[in-house]
Design a protein around this motif. Structure first.
Motif, PDB file in Angstrom:
ATOM      1  N   LEU A 498      20.763  44.580  35.098  1.00 28.73           N
ATOM      2  CA  LEU A 498      19.473  44.537  35.787  1.00 28.73           C
ATOM      3  C   LEU A 498      18.331  44.785  34.802  1.00 28.73           C
ATOM      4  O   LEU A 498      17.343  44.040  34.765  1.00 28.73           O
ATOM      5  CB  LEU A 498      19.457  45.571  36.914  1.00 28.73           C
ATOM      6  N   PHE A 499      18.459  45.828  33.975  1.00 30.96           N
ATOM      7  CA  PHE A 499      17.419  46.142  32.996  1.00 30.96           C
ATOM      8  C   PHE A 499      17.399  45.120  31.860  1.00 30.96           C
ATOM      9  O   PHE A 499      16.333  44.767  31.351  1.00 30.96           O
ATOM     10  CB  PHE A 499      17.646  47.550  32.451  1.00 30.96           C
ATOM     11  N   TRP A 500      18.584  44.646  31.473  1.00 31.01           N
ATOM     12  CA  TRP A 500      18.677  43.656  30.395  1.00 31.01           C
ATOM     13  C   TRP A 500      17.987  42.351  30.806  1.00 31.01           C
ATOM     14  O   TRP A 500      17.191  41.795  30.044  1.00 31.01           O
ATOM     15  CB  TRP A 500      20.147  43.437  30.065  1.00 31.01           C
ATOM     16  N   CYS A 501      18.284  41.874  32.005  1.00 30.45           N
ATOM     17  CA  CYS A 501      17.664  40.631  32.464  1.00 30.45           C
ATOM     18  C   CYS A 501      16.156  40.811  32.688  1.00 30.45           C
ATOM     19  O   CYS A 501      15.366  39.899  32.410  1.00 30.45           O
ATOM     20  CB  CYS A 501      18.329  40.162  33.752  1.00 30.45           C
ATOM     21  N   GLY A 502      15.761  41.985  33.192  1.00 32.58           N
ATOM     22  CA  GLY A 502      14.339  42.238  33.356  1.00 32.58           C
ATOM     23  C   GLY A 502      13.592  42.212  32.039  1.00 32.58           C
ATOM     24  O   GLY A 502      12.492  41.647  31.940  1.00 32.58           O
ATOM     25  N   ALA A 503      14.194  42.802  31.006  1.00 33.01           N
ATOM     26  CA  ALA A 503      13.555  42.796  29.687  1.00 33.01           C
ATOM     27  C   ALA A 503      13.495  41.389  29.116  1.00 33.01           C
ATOM     28  O   ALA A 503      12.501  40.998  28.482  1.00 33.01           O
ATOM     29  CB  ALA A 503      14.320  43.726  28.749  1.00 33.01           C
ATOM     30  N   LEU A 504      14.546  40.587  29.328  1.00 33.54           N
ATOM     31  CA  LEU A 504      14.537  39.209  28.849  1.00 33.54           C
ATOM     32  C   LEU A 504      13.493  38.382  29.585  1.00 33.54           C
ATOM     33  O   LEU A 504      12.772  37.579  28.980  1.00 33.54           O
ATOM     34  CB  LEU A 504      15.915  38.580  29.030  1.00 33.54           C
ATOM     35  N   PHE A 505      13.392  38.571  30.892  1.00 33.26           N
ATOM     36  CA  PHE A 505      12.443  37.798  31.680  1.00 33.26           C
ATOM     37  C   PHE A 505      11.004  38.105  31.277  1.00 33.26           C
ATOM     38  O   PHE A 505      10.146  37.217  31.254  1.00 33.26           O
ATOM     39  CB  PHE A 505      12.658  38.089  33.165  1.00 33.26           C
ATOM     40  N   LEU A 506      10.723  39.360  30.935  1.00 32.47           N
ATOM     41  CA  LEU A 506       9.369  39.770  30.557  1.00 32.47           C
ATOM     42  C   LEU A 506       9.122  39.672  29.055  1.00 32.47           C
ATOM     43  O   LEU A 506       8.055  40.088  28.580  1.00 32.47           O
ATOM     44  CB  LEU A 506       9.124  41.213  31.018  1.00 32.47           C
ATOM     45  N   ASN A 507      10.119  39.148  28.311  1.00 31.97           N
ATOM     46  CA  ASN A 507       9.996  38.977  26.851  1.00 31.97           C
ATOM     47  C   ASN A 507       9.734  40.302  26.130  1.00 31.97           C
ATOM     48  O   ASN A 507       9.020  40.363  25.120  1.00 31.97           O
ATOM     49  CB  ASN A 507       8.889  37.980  26.505  1.00 31.97           C
ATOM     50  N   VAL A 508      10.322  41.377  26.657  1.00 30.67           N
ATOM     51  CA  VAL A 508      10.133  42.687  26.035  1.00 30.67           C
ATOM     52  C   VAL A 508      10.749  42.720  24.648  1.00 30.67           C
ATOM     53  O   VAL A 508      10.178  43.303  23.710  1.00 30.67           O
ATOM     54  CB  VAL A 508      10.743  43.781  26.933  1.00 30.67           C
ATOM     55  N   TRP A 509      11.903  42.071  24.488  1.00 28.55           N
ATOM     56  CA  TRP A 509      12.601  42.135  23.200  1.00 28.55           C
ATOM     57  C   TRP A 509      11.831  41.413  22.107  1.00 28.55           C
ATOM     58  O   TRP A 509      11.898  41.811  20.938  1.00 28.55           O
ATOM     59  CB  TRP A 509      14.000  41.551  23.346  1.00 28.55           C
ATOM     60  N   GLN A 510      11.117  40.341  22.453  1.00 29.84           N
ATOM     61  CA  GLN A 510      10.308  39.659  21.444  1.00 29.84           C
ATOM     62  C   GLN A 510       9.175  40.554  20.960  1.00 29.84           C
ATOM     63  O   GLN A 510       8.836  40.564  19.766  1.00 29.84           O
ATOM     64  CB  GLN A 510       9.751  38.355  22.008  1.00 29.84           C
ATOM     65  N   VAL A 511       8.589  41.311  21.875  1.00 24.52           N
ATOM     66  CA  VAL A 511       7.522  42.238  21.478  1.00 24.52           C
ATOM     67  C   VAL A 511       8.070  43.306  20.548  1.00 24.52           C
ATOM     68  O   VAL A 511       7.472  43.634  19.510  1.00 24.52           O
ATOM     69  CB  VAL A 511       6.878  42.873  22.723  1.00 24.52           C
ATOM     70  N   ILE A 512       9.242  43.855  20.886  1.00 24.37           N
ATOM     71  CA  ILE A 512       9.856  44.884  20.027  1.00 24.37           C
ATOM     72  C   ILE A 512      10.239  44.292  18.679  1.00 24.37           C
ATOM     73  O   ILE A 512      10.060  44.929  17.622  1.00 24.37           O
ATOM     74  CB  ILE A 512      11.073  45.488  20.741  1.00 24.37           C
ATOM     75  N   ALA A 513      10.772  43.047  18.688  1.00 24.39           N
ATOM     76  CA  ALA A 513      11.187  42.416  17.434  1.00 24.39           C
ATOM     77  C   ALA A 513      10.003  42.202  16.503  1.00 24.39           C
ATOM     78  O   ALA A 513      10.117  42.371  15.285  1.00 24.39           O
ATOM     79  CB  ALA A 513      11.882  41.087  17.729  1.00 24.39           C
ATOM     80  N   ARG A 514       8.854  41.834  17.062  1.00 20.24           N
ATOM     81  CA  ARG A 514       7.673  41.635  16.214  1.00 20.24           C
ATOM     82  C   ARG A 514       7.225  42.932  15.559  1.00 20.24           C
ATOM     83  O   ARG A 514       6.606  42.919  14.493  1.00 20.24           O
ATOM     84  CB  ARG A 514       6.527  41.059  17.042  1.00 20.24           C
ATOM     85  N   LEU A 515       7.529  44.058  16.184  1.00 19.52           N
ATOM     86  CA  LEU A 515       7.092  45.343  15.662  1.00 19.52           C
ATOM     87  C   LEU A 515       8.024  45.904  14.593  1.00 19.52           C
ATOM     88  O   LEU A 515       7.578  46.571  13.657  1.00 19.52           O
ATOM     89  CB  LEU A 515       6.965  46.362  16.807  1.00 19.52           C
TER      90      LEU A 515
END
Length: 600
Positions: A498-515
């Protein structure tokens, strides 16, 4: 029931055959193709057995371990384990080795796998020894613990792969509904493909230079000469950059200024030549994969630009810049692509998005069981009355979608740049190592995904007291023998999706990766930097080259001739027969210029 299983296995065999034809490169050996097919069919046979096992349990005739269903489960499950942990890795080491004899390549494959098992065995042995000394583990629990850890690893990784596919498949279909946005994304990918293709060409040129520099001073009486001839022949036949094109000085000797320290030491012994052979094949395969990716993106860009022009002008009779070997699109088909297809893709994206939401919801509520049962798939199977075939189809449908999401994620790993140096997954250009690795991954994750699906449809909660599915007896019994990794783990861990898909849908991981990640390890979007601009320029150049009858990629700096070995019609799988005739005719009417590599 069994007729359904037979029909499903026939469909699996046919799908696997076409999948292999679509991805495998022409030079993949027959035994590698056979092992890849066996791995895919064996892993998918688990999917075919799940509906049969579910129906057998719902009818109250749950089979025994020694019955036909139990035997089939044993064959499918343990075959995937043997393939994943032994057969496929050893075969990968064999085909990847540069040794010149069958025994040498076999030993290289066994040695690589032995090193892996020694490391894993040492770490596992240390952990087991600590647990045994502390009294928290007995000898009788070692076997269940090993099986549990293996299945838990598959479940954890499988859930993350599943979550990625559940989000990206609907989102990808929704994005495909907008041709203008797809063209922009395609331009960005073309710019990145051009960079990776130039890097692959530079590495290939360096390797072929080393081959020529190593071969040139080696006499015919040198005991290493027969091995060197094998490498030289491979470079001459398979590489688009031939040894004869290597830059030379005024006396005809190879120019060694571009070589690094130690690159001339390959010819000292057989082991060094084996390493050079491995490096040469790796460079050729990498170049072929990058070239195929570039050609595919250019072809897609031509089609999308034509669609965008037709949508803007509402004239569906124009076909844009002609590409050799590709037939003009019929006006009715062009009208469908411009008008109807976007709506079809949006509708499909909404349907798949709704299915993904139901899968995520069912995963997150596994711990509730039947108190209450809020899984849509479980309610459809257990609360409604339907025939035997209806039950089988209801069980198979969501499971197939979950497996497709997992397989989509595995294939996507072959396109991410971090993995492309080892794992090319390109249509008609996927080589042996990549095919085998994908087969091993399918064997690794298919059983845990299916076992997780049984919790999604709440099978164990609806069975009578003391009744157990055959698959649970095979795979799930051990999970109940060891604390922490038992049934409780299978109930609460899927909540992570649930949290993994939510983060993928909101592109949270891309924001973290850029940082936190360097730019070269980031999966960037299509609206940034110089790659988009370069891709748009390359589309214009490729269109001009196509109008002049030149092959794809002739506008890049790496091409210095009208027809090069890389685009030779006899050796390319990315050009059709009609395009090959056009290339030959153009080459016959135009005097080819010398390669820029030869002019250095």
């Amino acid at each position: 029931m069994w007729s359904f299983y037979i029909i499903t296995m026939v469909c699996v065999g046919v799908a696997t055959f076409f999948l292999l034809r679509f991805y495998a490169a022409p030079g993949v050996p027959l035994f590698v193709r056979a092992i890849a097919v066996i791995a895919w069919v064996t892993s998918l046979s688990i999917v075919a057995l799940v509906p049969v096992d579910v129906l057998d349990s719902l009818l109250g005739t749950s089979g025994s371990i020694t019955g036909p269903l139990g035997i089939l489960w044993s064959i499918s499950y343990w075959s995937t384990q043997v393939l994943c942990w032994a057969v496929v890795p050893i075969t990968m080491g064999f085909v990847d080795a540069g040794e010149f004899t069958f025994a040498g390549r076999s030993w290289a494959g066994l040695k690589d796998q032995a090193q892996f098992w020694i490391i894993i065995g040492s770490l596992s042995g240390a952990g087991l020894l600590v647990l045994l000394i502390s009294g928290r583990l007995t000898l009788s629990n070692i076997s269940p613990l090993a099986l549990t850890l293996s299945n838990t690893y598959g479940l954890v990784a499988g859930v993350f792969l599943l979550g990625y596919g559940l989000v990206e498949i609907p989102r990808g279909m929704w994005n495909q509904a907008n041709p203008e946005e797809r063209l922009r994304s395609c331009s960005y990918r073309l710019g990145r493909c051009a960079d990776t293709l130039e890097d692959a060409a530079a590495e290939l040129q360096s390797v072929i230079t080393v081959v020529e520099a190593t071969s040139q001073p080696m006499s015919r009486r040198d005991p290493m000469r027969p091995y060197m001839d094998i490498i030289y022949k491979y470079a001459q036949d398979k590489s688009p950059f031939k040894p004869s094109m290597v830059p030379r000085d005024g006396s005809g000797r190879v120019d060694l200024e571009s070589l690094k320290d130690g690159e001339l030491d390959y010819g000292c012994d057989q082991a060094g030549l084996a390493e050079l052979r491995h490096r040469t094949r790796k460079a050729v395969h990498n170049y072929e994969g990058q070239f195929a990716s570039y050609v595919n993106v250019v072809t897609e860009a031509f089609e999308l630009e034509n669609v965008c022009k037709c949508r803007a002008s509402r004239d569906y009779t124009q076909n844009g810049v002609p590409l050799a070997g590709i037939k003009p699109v019929h006006p009715h088909m062009m009208m469908y692509k411009c008008v109807a297809k976007p709506w079809v893709m949006r509708l499909a994206a909404l349907l798949l998005g709704g299915t993904s939401f139901m899968v995520v919801w069912s995963e997150a509520t596994i711990g509730l069981g039947r108190r209450p049962d809020v899984s849509p798939f479980s309610l459809a199977i257990h609360k409604s009355k339907h025939g035997e075939m209806g039950t089988l189809l209801l069980v198979m449908g969501p499971l197939v979608y979950m497996v497709m999401c997992c397989q989509y994620s595995l294939l996507r790993l072959g396109f991410i740049q971090v993995f492309t140096f080892r794992h090319h997954v390109v249509p008609h250009c996927t080589h042996s190592t990549s095919l085998l690795r994908n087969g091993a991954w399918a064997c690794r994750f298919m059983a845990p995904i299916c076992y997780n699906y049984l919790h999604v449809i709440r099978m164990q909660n609806y069975l009578a007291s003391g009744q157990t599915m055959v698959f649970s007896k095979k795979m799930g019994a051990a999970l109940n023998d060891v604390p922490l990794f038992g049934t409780a783990f299978n109930n609460w861990f899927p909540v992570v999706v649930l949290f993994w898909c939510g983060a993928l849908f909101l592109n949270v991981w891309q924001v973290i990766a850029r940082l936190i990640l360097p730019a070269r390890f980031q999966v960037q979007d299509s609206g940034s930097d110089e790659h988009l601009e370069r891709g748009q320029v390359l589309i214009r150049k490729e269109q001009d080259a196509s109008l002049r009858g030149l092959p794809i990629a002739s506008c890049l700096d790496i091409w210095g001739t009208v027809e090069t070995p890389a685009t030779s019609p006899a050796k390319s799988r990315w050009f059709s027969r009609s395009q090959s005739k056009d290339i030959k005719a153009d080459a016959a009417s135009t005097k080819p210029a010398r390669s820029r590599w030869a002019l250095r």
